[in-house]
Design a protein around this motif. Structure first.
Motif, short mmCIF file in Angstrom:
data_model
loop_
_atom_site.label_atom_id
_atom_site.label_comp_id
_atom_site.label_asym_id
_atom_site.label_seq_id
_atom_site.Cartn_x
_atom_site.Cartn_y
_atom_site.Cartn_z
N THR A 1 24.73 47.28 48.20
CA THR A 1 23.97 46.13 47.70
C THR A 1 24.46 44.85 48.36
O THR A 1 25.54 44.82 48.96
CB THR A 1 24.11 45.97 46.17
OG1 THR A 1 25.41 45.49 45.88
CG2 THR A 1 23.85 47.26 45.45
N ASP A 2 23.67 43.81 48.24
CA ASP A 2 24.12 42.50 48.70
C ASP A 2 24.43 41.61 47.50
O ASP A 2 24.52 40.40 47.60
CB ASP A 2 23.09 41.85 49.61
CG ASP A 2 21.74 41.64 48.95
OD1 ASP A 2 21.56 42.07 47.80
OD2 ASP A 2 20.87 41.04 49.59
N ILE A 3 24.62 42.23 46.35
CA ILE A 3 24.97 41.52 45.13
C ILE A 3 26.47 41.26 45.13
O ILE A 3 27.26 42.16 45.35
CB ILE A 3 24.58 42.35 43.89
CG1 ILE A 3 23.07 42.61 43.89
CG2 ILE A 3 25.02 41.65 42.61
CD1 ILE A 3 22.64 43.64 42.88
N VAL B 1 23.72 48.69 37.60
CA VAL B 1 22.77 48.27 38.64
C VAL B 1 21.41 48.79 38.21
O VAL B 1 21.25 50.00 37.99
CB VAL B 1 23.14 48.83 40.02
CG1 VAL B 1 22.14 48.38 41.07
CG2 VAL B 1 24.54 48.44 40.42
N ARG C 1 33.92 46.75 46.40
CA ARG C 1 33.41 45.81 47.41
C ARG C 1 34.30 45.88 48.63
O ARG C 1 35.46 46.31 48.54
CB ARG C 1 33.39 44.40 46.86
CG ARG C 1 34.76 43.90 46.53
CD ARG C 1 34.75 42.52 45.96
NE ARG C 1 36.13 42.21 45.58
CZ ARG C 1 36.49 41.20 44.88
NH1 ARG C 1 35.59 40.38 44.45
NH2 ARG C 1 37.74 40.99 44.60
N TYR D 1 31.20 39.37 50.43
CA TYR D 1 30.22 39.41 49.33
C TYR D 1 28.91 40.07 49.71
O TYR D 1 28.13 40.42 48.84
CB TYR D 1 29.99 37.99 48.80
CG TYR D 1 31.17 37.49 48.03
CD1 TYR D 1 31.46 37.99 46.77
CD2 TYR D 1 32.03 36.55 48.57
CE1 TYR D 1 32.56 37.57 46.05
CE2 TYR D 1 33.14 36.11 47.86
CZ TYR D 1 33.39 36.62 46.60
OH TYR D 1 34.49 36.20 45.90
#
Length: 59
Positions: free
Chosen positions: A6-8, A19, A33, A43
């Motif tokens: 994800t780019d969260i 999610v 991450r 991030y």
């Protein structure tokens, strides 16, 4: 591998969060991450374990 990229942004303490897809269905659980050699978070690269993998584990 059973993970969702994800780019969260997730910060310390956020792992284990849900999610959801755009219809409100649970699709994964935040797990980790990416960090650089100095420990700085990237991030744009966070990962969640797929709910399909979690269900298989729980059976």
């Amino acid at each position: 591998m059973g993970v969702i990229r994800t780019d969260i942004a997730i910060d310390s303490g956020d792992s284990g969060g849900p999610v959801f897809d755009n219809q409100g269905r649970l699709v994964g659980i935040f797990s980790f991450r990416m960090v650089d050699a100095l420990g700085n978070s990237s991030y744009a690269n966070s990962y969640a374990v797929s709910i399909k993998n979690i269900n298989e584990f729980l059976k």
